[in-house]
Scaffold this motif. Sequence first.
Motif, PDB file in Angstrom:
ATOM      1  N   PRO A 197      38.495  30.399  46.525  1.00  0.00           N
ATOM      2  CA  PRO A 197      38.743  31.660  47.244  1.00  0.00           C
ATOM      3  C   PRO A 197      40.177  32.134  47.055  1.00  0.00           C
ATOM      4  O   PRO A 197      41.080  31.350  46.760  1.00  0.00           O
ATOM      5  N   PHE A 198      40.354  33.415  47.216  1.00  0.00           N
ATOM      6  CA  PHE A 198      41.690  33.988  47.120  1.00  0.00           C
ATOM      7  C   PHE A 198      42.528  33.537  48.313  1.00  0.00           C
ATOM      8  O   PHE A 198      42.007  33.373  49.435  1.00  0.00           O
ATOM      9  N   GLU A 199      43.813  33.344  48.035  1.00  0.00           N
ATOM     10  CA  GLU A 199      44.709  32.975  49.119  1.00  0.00           C
ATOM     11  C   GLU A 199      44.905  34.174  50.039  1.00  0.00           C
ATOM     12  O   GLU A 199      45.124  35.288  49.586  1.00  0.00           O
ATOM     13  N   ALA A 200      44.813  33.885  51.300  1.00  0.00           N
ATOM     14  CA  ALA A 200      44.988  34.952  52.293  1.00  0.00           C
ATOM     15  C   ALA A 200      46.430  35.420  52.310  1.00  0.00           C
ATOM     16  O   ALA A 200      47.365  34.618  52.273  1.00  0.00           O
ATOM     17  N   GLU A 201      46.606  36.726  52.299  1.00  0.00           N
ATOM     18  CA  GLU A 201      47.953  37.291  52.333  1.00  0.00           C
ATOM     19  C   GLU A 201      48.568  37.091  53.719  1.00  0.00           C
ATOM     20  O   GLU A 201      47.896  37.283  54.735  1.00  0.00           O
ATOM     21  N   GLN A 202      49.830  36.696  53.700  1.00  0.00           N
ATOM     22  CA  GLN A 202      50.504  36.434  54.972  1.00  0.00           C
ATOM     23  C   GLN A 202      50.658  37.735  55.751  1.00  0.00           C
ATOM     24  O   GLN A 202      51.136  38.728  55.226  1.00  0.00           O
ATOM     25  N   ALA A 203      50.214  37.704  56.966  1.00  0.00           N
ATOM     26  CA  ALA A 203      50.284  38.901  57.806  1.00  0.00           C
ATOM     27  C   ALA A 203      51.715  39.187  58.221  1.00  0.00           C
ATOM     28  O   ALA A 203      52.499  38.270  58.471  1.00  0.00           O
ATOM     29  N   LYS A 204      52.058  40.460  58.215  1.00  0.00           N
ATOM     30  CA  LYS A 204      53.386  40.881  58.642  1.00  0.00           C
ATOM     31  C   LYS A 204      53.286  41.519  60.026  1.00  0.00           C
ATOM     32  O   LYS A 204      52.346  42.258  60.291  1.00  0.00           O
ATOM     33  N   PRO A 205      54.278  41.247  60.880  1.00  0.00           N
ATOM     34  CA  PRO A 205      54.212  41.823  62.233  1.00  0.00           C
ATOM     35  C   PRO A 205      54.414  43.325  62.185  1.00  0.00           C
ATOM     36  O   PRO A 205      55.103  43.852  61.306  1.00  0.00           O
ATOM     37  N   LEU A 206      53.769  44.001  63.110  1.00  0.00           N
ATOM     38  CA  LEU A 206      53.901  45.453  63.179  1.00  0.00           C
ATOM     39  C   LEU A 206      55.284  45.870  63.643  1.00  0.00           C
ATOM     40  O   LEU A 206      55.852  46.844  63.163  1.00  0.00           O
ATOM     41  N   PHE A 207      55.865  45.128  64.581  1.00  0.00           N
ATOM     42  CA  PHE A 207      57.208  45.418  65.110  1.00  0.00           C
ATOM     43  C   PHE A 207      58.103  44.215  64.865  1.00  0.00           C
ATOM     44  O   PHE A 207      57.637  43.058  64.904  1.00  0.00           O
ATOM     45  N   ALA A 208      59.373  44.478  64.567  1.00  0.00           N
ATOM     46  CA  ALA A 208      60.326  43.389  64.342  1.00  0.00           C
ATOM     47  C   ALA A 208      60.593  42.658  65.657  1.00  0.00           C
ATOM     48  O   ALA A 208      60.702  43.272  66.725  1.00  0.00           O
ATOM     49  N   PRO A 209      60.688  41.335  65.559  1.00  0.00           N
ATOM     50  CA  PRO A 209      61.003  40.584  66.792  1.00  0.00           C
ATOM     51  C   PRO A 209      62.433  40.850  67.248  1.00  0.00           C
ATOM     52  O   PRO A 209      63.285  41.318  66.492  1.00  0.00           O
ATOM     53  N   THR A 210      62.684  40.595  68.480  1.00  0.00           N
ATOM     54  CA  THR A 210      64.027  40.807  69.049  1.00  0.00           C
ATOM     55  C   THR A 210      64.997  39.803  68.430  1.00  0.00           C
ATOM     56  O   THR A 210      64.724  38.596  68.398  1.00  0.00           O
ATOM     57  N   PRO A 211      66.123  40.283  67.850  1.00  0.00           N
ATOM     58  CA  PRO A 211      67.071  39.351  67.219  1.00  0.00           C
ATOM     59  C   PRO A 211      67.770  38.484  68.265  1.00  0.00           C
ATOM     60  O   PRO A 211      67.872  38.851  69.436  1.00  0.00           O
ATOM     61  N   PRO A 212      68.233  37.337  67.824  1.00  0.00           N
ATOM     62  CA  PRO A 212      68.978  36.473  68.775  1.00  0.00           C
ATOM     63  C   PRO A 212      70.267  37.151  69.225  1.00  0.00           C
ATOM     64  O   PRO A 212      70.762  38.094  68.609  1.00  0.00           O
ATOM     65  N   ASP A 213      70.793  36.662  70.304  1.00  0.00           N
ATOM     66  CA  ASP A 213      72.039  37.217  70.841  1.00  0.00           C
ATOM     67  C   ASP A 213      73.179  36.986  69.862  1.00  0.00           C
ATOM     68  O   ASP A 213      73.268  35.933  69.205  1.00  0.00           O
ATOM     69  N   GLY A 214      74.026  38.002  69.736  1.00  0.00           N
ATOM     70  CA  GLY A 214      75.184  37.865  68.876  1.00  0.00           C
ATOM     71  C   GLY A 214      74.928  38.257  67.428  1.00  0.00           C
ATOM     72  O   GLY A 214      75.822  38.119  66.597  1.00  0.00           O
ATOM     73  N   THR A 215      73.750  38.734  67.066  1.00  0.00           N
ATOM     74  CA  THR A 215      73.459  39.148  65.694  1.00  0.00           C
ATOM     75  C   THR A 215      73.193  40.655  65.664  1.00  0.00           C
ATOM     76  O   THR A 215      72.685  41.218  66.644  1.00  0.00           O
ATOM     77  N   PRO A 216      73.548  41.308  64.543  1.00  0.00           N
ATOM     78  CA  PRO A 216      73.360  42.786  64.485  1.00  0.00           C
ATOM     79  C   PRO A 216      71.877  43.163  64.380  1.00  0.00           C
ATOM     80  O   PRO A 216      71.055  42.391  63.898  1.00  0.00           O
ATOM     81  N   VAL A 217      71.606  44.369  64.863  1.00  0.00           N
ATOM     82  CA  VAL A 217      70.223  44.871  64.806  1.00  0.00           C
ATOM     83  C   VAL A 217      69.893  45.373  63.402  1.00  0.00           C
ATOM     84  O   VAL A 217      68.781  45.180  62.898  1.00  0.00           O
ATOM     85  N   ARG A 218      70.836  46.019  62.711  1.00  0.00           N
ATOM     86  CA  ARG A 218      70.607  46.603  61.404  1.00  0.00           C
ATOM     87  C   ARG A 218      71.499  45.930  60.373  1.00  0.00           C
ATOM     88  O   ARG A 218      72.555  45.404  60.698  1.00  0.00           O
ATOM     89  N   ARG A 219      71.119  46.046  59.136  1.00  0.00           N
ATOM     90  CA  ARG A 219      71.904  45.506  58.045  1.00  0.00           C
ATOM     91  C   ARG A 219      73.038  46.466  57.701  1.00  0.00           C
ATOM     92  O   ARG A 219      72.868  47.688  57.780  1.00  0.00           O
ATOM     93  N   PRO A 220      74.103  45.974  57.224  1.00  0.00           N
ATOM     94  CA  PRO A 220      75.172  46.879  56.778  1.00  0.00           C
ATOM     95  C   PRO A 220      74.823  47.513  55.441  1.00  0.00           C
ATOM     96  O   PRO A 220      74.049  46.967  54.672  1.00  0.00           O
ATOM     97  N   ARG A 221      75.409  48.682  55.189  1.00  0.00           N
ATOM     98  CA  ARG A 221      75.189  49.362  53.932  1.00  0.00           C
ATOM     99  C   ARG A 221      75.929  48.661  52.813  1.00  0.00           C
ATOM    100  O   ARG A 221      76.897  47.965  53.044  1.00  0.00           O
TER     101      ARG A 221
END
Length: 608
Positions: A343-367
């Motif tokens: 059988p084909f390998e099942a594709e890993q499911a991706k979450p619909l919403f990003a989980p809450t980042p840990p404290d002290g880490t940025p929400v977005r990546r820098p440009r």
Amino acid sequence: MPESLRAGDVLAGRYRLDELLSESGSGRFWRAQDLVLQRCVAVHLIARSDDRAESLMTAARITAPHHDRRLLRVLDADQGDEVCYIVNEWGQGTSLDIMLANNGPLDPRRAAWVAAEVADSLARAHDAGLTHGRLVPENVLVDLNGQVRIIGFGVEAALHGLPAGRRSADLIDTVAVLYAGLTGKWAGMSTSAVPAAPTVQGQVLRPRQVRAGIPRPLDALCDEVLNTSPGAVPGPRATHDLSDLHGVVDALRTFVGDSSGLAGAEAWRSLHSSQALGAPAPDAEATQVVPEIAASSEPSSSEPPPAAPVMQDTPTQAGMPVFDDDGVGWIPTRTQAPPPPPPFEAEQAKPLFAPTPPDGTPVRRPRPGSATPPAAGYWPWESTGTSTGTSDSFDSGVWPAQETADADDEVPGRHWFQLAMFIGLGVLILVAAAAAFHLGSGGGEDGPEPPASTPTTPAPTAFVDLRATDFDPQGGEPREENPELVPLVLDGDPETSWTTSTYKQNFGRPTGLKDGVGLVVDVGRPVDVREVEVATLGGPTSVSIFVTSKPPTGVEGLTPVGTAAGNGGLTVTLDEAVPGRYVTVWLTSIPPVLDEYRGEVAEVSVKG
């Protein structure tokens, strides 16, 4: 009596009458079912007291022993106290009269093949001392297998009160079958529902005078056999003796050549035809259209029929063949089915919403280019470096201000953008220089425009399948100008021609009695006429051409689309195509012949 019989009655304990096809006087024609042999048959019934009863039984008795695959045989005959009946083989297909009525005349080779089959069958019958006596298109049948069958052999003449032994009638009627196939007209001695052939002074018009395109050998054969005095026998020809049917068979088969594929072609036509025809009724002029109906089965006993054995599938051992020196072997088939693919390998499911980042880490990546190095993971906070900027707010969607990147940091793509700007600037400079040079050399003035291309008009082509009639609207009755010669202007032979009547004066008022005479050519459908060619003979001739959508009754009020005058070939070319169906060739001046005047036209061609 025959009129007392009804559908469902059983005749002689064997023939169940299913459908009354025709009746005339005391004669009845039935489609019946033979209850013994379970087959369809044709039954002719006539009263025992009828004058034709004895001759009918005699005809059935002498023709029954004669066997020919093309003859629908007599199967049974008997007479009781009140009725006399004849049982014939049932034929299913299409008769010649129905073919002509539905599709018009046959092509010459097909018509010659049908007539050759009929002639060969009747020639064999003549050798045995038998005759048909009444051969008409209704009695010539092409069955569903493409074979020619002949209906009513011997008995048809007796049913119509005709004497036996009509050999000359068989000869003329057989050639008349060929004439009917070529023209759709009937020229035989026996009466038929097919329209009669046209005659002039008692002579049947040749097929080429009725329909264009008839081959000369078939035209000559019909003319020599049909245009003989009543009761006379046609004389022999140089190549074939047409005084009997054997010579007719030889002439037709010489023309047809190899006929091996014609029966198959007829079977294909029968397969795609929607009509099925039976044998003709007595005293009836048209073949009855009768579809064959399957016989109803009669139970032989009250016991139910035995059940059919159940067939079981037997597995085969054959596989792929192997050819070697010892012969042909077989690779055995698989005994077990191969395993299914993984059988084909099942594709890993991706979450619909990003989980809450840990404290002290940025929400977005820098440009790219910022002081903060890019994150190594999927989410912004999964970075391996440390941000130089700080912010007191997270989850706000706003990235805090970052320190200015170093001057040595290169932005990706900057060099390509600069190179594209330099190339575009160079192209603008070249275009400006070329425009300045062009204006300075006087190229801005309007020069002579190149000549416009003229669309080429294809050469006109000649229309085919034309028909022509003579046209004499200003003459006295019957207003004819040698109508029997008119087809010669369309036969493609410049040696043959149509001539007008001979006149004391030339056409034209006030000296002449007429403005002219001519021909009306029917193209067969509305077309655009661009050119008309008229081949004249005899001397200077003048013509006017009219194009109309309806058959003209005169030339008064009509405007000619073109005129021509001269010797030999006259061509009238129109500047613009004129729509219409009927082209009138109007002779306004004809050449002198001795002390009189007569026009002559060899060929007429209409092009569009």
